[in-house]
Design an enzyme around this catalytic site. Structure first.
Site, PDB file in Angstrom:
ATOM      1  CG  MET A  32      -1.919  -1.169   1.182  1.00 18.63           C
ATOM      2  SD  MET A  32      -3.437  -0.879   2.101  1.00 18.63           S
ATOM      3  CE  MET A  32      -2.803  -0.705   3.742  1.00 18.63           C
ATOM      4  CB  ALA A  34       4.002   4.433   3.338  1.00 19.64           C
ATOM      5  N   GLY A  38      11.334  -3.098   5.050  1.00 19.85           N
ATOM      6  CA  GLY A  38      10.596  -4.367   5.043  1.00 19.85           C
ATOM      7  C   GLY A  38      10.101  -4.680   3.636  1.00 19.85           C
ATOM      8  CG  HIS A  39       7.021  -2.253   1.842  1.00 20.83           C
ATOM      9  ND1 HIS A  39       6.895  -1.108   2.576  1.00 20.83           N
ATOM     10  CD2 HIS A  39       5.831  -2.883   1.941  1.00 20.83           C
ATOM     11  CE1 HIS A  39       5.694  -1.034   3.095  1.00 20.83           C
ATOM     12  NE2 HIS A  39       5.010  -2.105   2.731  1.00 20.83           N
ATOM     13  CD  GLN A 155      -1.680  -8.723   4.466  1.00 21.30           C
ATOM     14  OE1 GLN A 155      -2.527  -7.860   4.582  1.00 21.30           O
ATOM     15  NE2 GLN A 155      -0.443  -8.430   4.091  1.00 21.30           N
ATOM     16  CB  ILE A 178      12.751  -5.940   7.833  1.00 23.79           C
ATOM     17  CG1 ILE A 178      12.806  -6.938   6.669  1.00 23.79           C
ATOM     18  CG2 ILE A 178      14.038  -5.131   7.906  1.00 23.79           C
ATOM     19  CD1 ILE A 178      13.940  -7.937   6.718  1.00 23.79           C
ATOM     20  CB  SER A 187       4.794  -0.960  10.524  1.00 21.08           C
ATOM     21  OG  SER A 187       3.494  -0.504  10.226  1.00 21.08           O
TER      22      SER A 187
HETATM   23  O1  PAF Z   1       0.044  -5.694   3.606  1.00 20.14           O
HETATM   24  C1  PAF Z   1      -0.423  -4.762   2.903  1.00 20.14           C
HETATM   25  O2  PAF Z   1       0.219  -3.745   2.658  1.00 20.14           O
HETATM   26  C2  PAF Z   1      -1.839  -4.906   2.366  1.00 20.14           C
HETATM   27  O3  PAF Z   1      -2.668  -5.544   3.277  1.00 20.14           O
HETATM   28  C3  PAF Z   1      -1.887  -5.584   0.988  1.00 20.14           C
HETATM   29  C4  PAF Z   1      -1.431  -7.026   1.051  1.00 20.14           C
HETATM   30  C5  PAF Z   1      -1.029  -4.824  -0.003  1.00 20.14           C
HETATM   31  C6  PAF Z   1      -3.328  -5.576   0.465  1.00 20.14           C
HETATM   32  O4  PAF Z   1      -3.823  -4.284   0.343  1.00 20.14           O
END
Ligand code: PAF
Length: 281
Positions: A32, A34, A38-39, A155, A178, A187
Site C-alpha cells: 500500500m 509508504a 521491510g517492503h 494476513q 524486518i 511498518s
Molecule cells: O500488507 C499490505 O500492505 C496490504 O494488506 C496488501 C497485502 C497490499 C493488500 O492491500
C-alpha cells in the site's frame, strides 16, 4: 533512474503476457506504498527468485475500518518510486480506485475461520477487504509468485489459504519481519508515531520476547501476559487488543508452545495501532 509506472490492467496484462510467452517467471510484491526496508526486502527476495518483478501500490479502502484511518494512511508515491529505482523492477502497478473497484463492483472474497480471530476480531471486514484486493491483484498481475512479510502473520495465513482454496496458480512466499535496530518491526504506520512514542514503541517487541522466554521456560501464560501488559502500560501503551499464543498452522489459541507456535500482539501507542509477532521455540 525512473521506474516503469503502469496504471491500467490492460497495460499491465500486455507486459505480463509477453513475459510469460518468453517463459519468464513473474513475481509480485503487493503493497500500500509508504515503502520501508521491510517492503524492499520483499522486492529483493522477488528479484532473486523471479525473472520479472511487479510492485503494486494501492491504498485499499476496503480493508480500513474507519474513514479517518484511511485518510491518515501515509501516501508517498514519489518517494516510493525513488526508493524502488535502484531495484530496477519491471513494473510498478499503481491502479486508481476506479481501476480496482469499477462502478457496480459487487464481489467480496471472504476466508472463514482464520479471519475471526486476532486482527479479524477487532477489525471486522478487514480481511475481506484484504482477500478481495489480493485476489484482484493476483488475477490482474497473473504473477507466478507473491511475496508477503511475516510481520502481518495472519494476513500471510489468510492469503495462503485463499490461494489454495481458489486454486489460484500462484505460490505465496512468506518473508521474515524486518526490524529497526531497537527491535521495532518496520511498518508504514511507524511514520505516524510522534518522536516520543517512537522511543517507547520497541517495548512491544521487548515485552513479547520476555513473554516468549517465560513460556519456553514453562511459565504460566496468564501471569506472563499480565506482566507483559503491565510493562506495556508503563511504556505508555493505552490498549492491548490481543497478546496471544497461537498455533502456526491454523491460529488456534494455545496455552503452551507444545506445537509450532507464534506470539502475536496488537496494541495502541499514542493513537497508533502497532502489531507484531514472533516465533516461540
Ligand atoms: O500488507 C499490505 O500492505 C496490504 O494488506 C496488501 C497485502 C497490499 C493488500 O492491500
Amino acid at each position: 533512474m525512473s521506474v516503469p509506472i503502469i496504471r491500467t490492467v490492460a497495460a499491465l496484462r500486455e507486459d505480463v503476457a509477453a513475459w510469460h510467452k518468453a517463459g519468464e517467471v513473474v513475481g509480485v510484491v503487493p503493497t500500500m506504498g509508504a515503502l520501508h526496508q521491510g517492503h524492499l526486502s520483499l522486492v529483493r527476495a522477488a528479484k532473486a527468485e523471479c525473472d520479472r518483478v511487479i510492485v503494486t501500490i494501492f491504498v485499499n479502502p476496503k480493508q480500513f475500518n474507519s474513514a479517518e484511518d484511511l485518510e491518515n494512511y501515509p501516501r508517498t508515491e514519489e518517494e516510493d518510486a525513488r526508493k524502488l529505482a535502484p531495484f530496477e523492477v519491471d513494473a510498478v502497478y499503481v491502479p486508481d480506485g476506479a481501476q480496482m473497484y469499477p462502478e457496480g463492483f459487487a464481489t467480496t472474497v471472504s476466508v472463514a475461520g482464520l479471519t475471526d480471530v486476532l486482527c479479524g476480531a477487532v477489525r471486522p471486514g478487514h480481511f475481506d477487504g484484504v482477500s478481495t484486493v489480493v485476489t484482484k491483484l493476483f488475477t490482474q498481475t497473473q504473477a507466478d509468485r507473491a511475496y508477503f512479510g511475516e510481520k502481518d502473520y495472519q494476513q500471510v495465513q489468510v492469503v495462503t489459504r485463499l490461494a489454495r482454496d481458489l486454486d489460484l496458480p500462484i505460490t505465496i512466499v512468506p518473508c521474515p519481519t524486518i526490524r529497526e535496530e531497537d527491535g521495532l518491526a518496520m511498518s508504514s504506520r511507524n511514520l505516524l508515531l510522534s518522536d516520543r512514542a517512537r522511543v517507547w514503541a520497541p517495548e512491544l517487541h521487548r515485552a513479547m520476547e520476555e513473554m516468549a522466554a517465560g513460556l519456553l521456560a514453562g511459565g504460566d501464560i496468564a501471569e506472563l501476559r499480565a506482566a507483559a501488559i503491565a510493562r506495556l502500560e508503563r511504556a505508555g501503551f493505552t490498549k492491548v487488543e490481543y497478546l496471544d499464543l497461537r498455533a502456526c498452522d491454523d491460529l488456534r489459541l494455545l496455552e503452551k508452545p507444545d506445537v509450532p507456535a507464534r506470539l502475536l500482539a496488537a496494541a495502541w501507542l499514542a493513537g497508533v495501532r502497532l502489531i507484531d509477532n514472533i516465533a516461540v521455540g
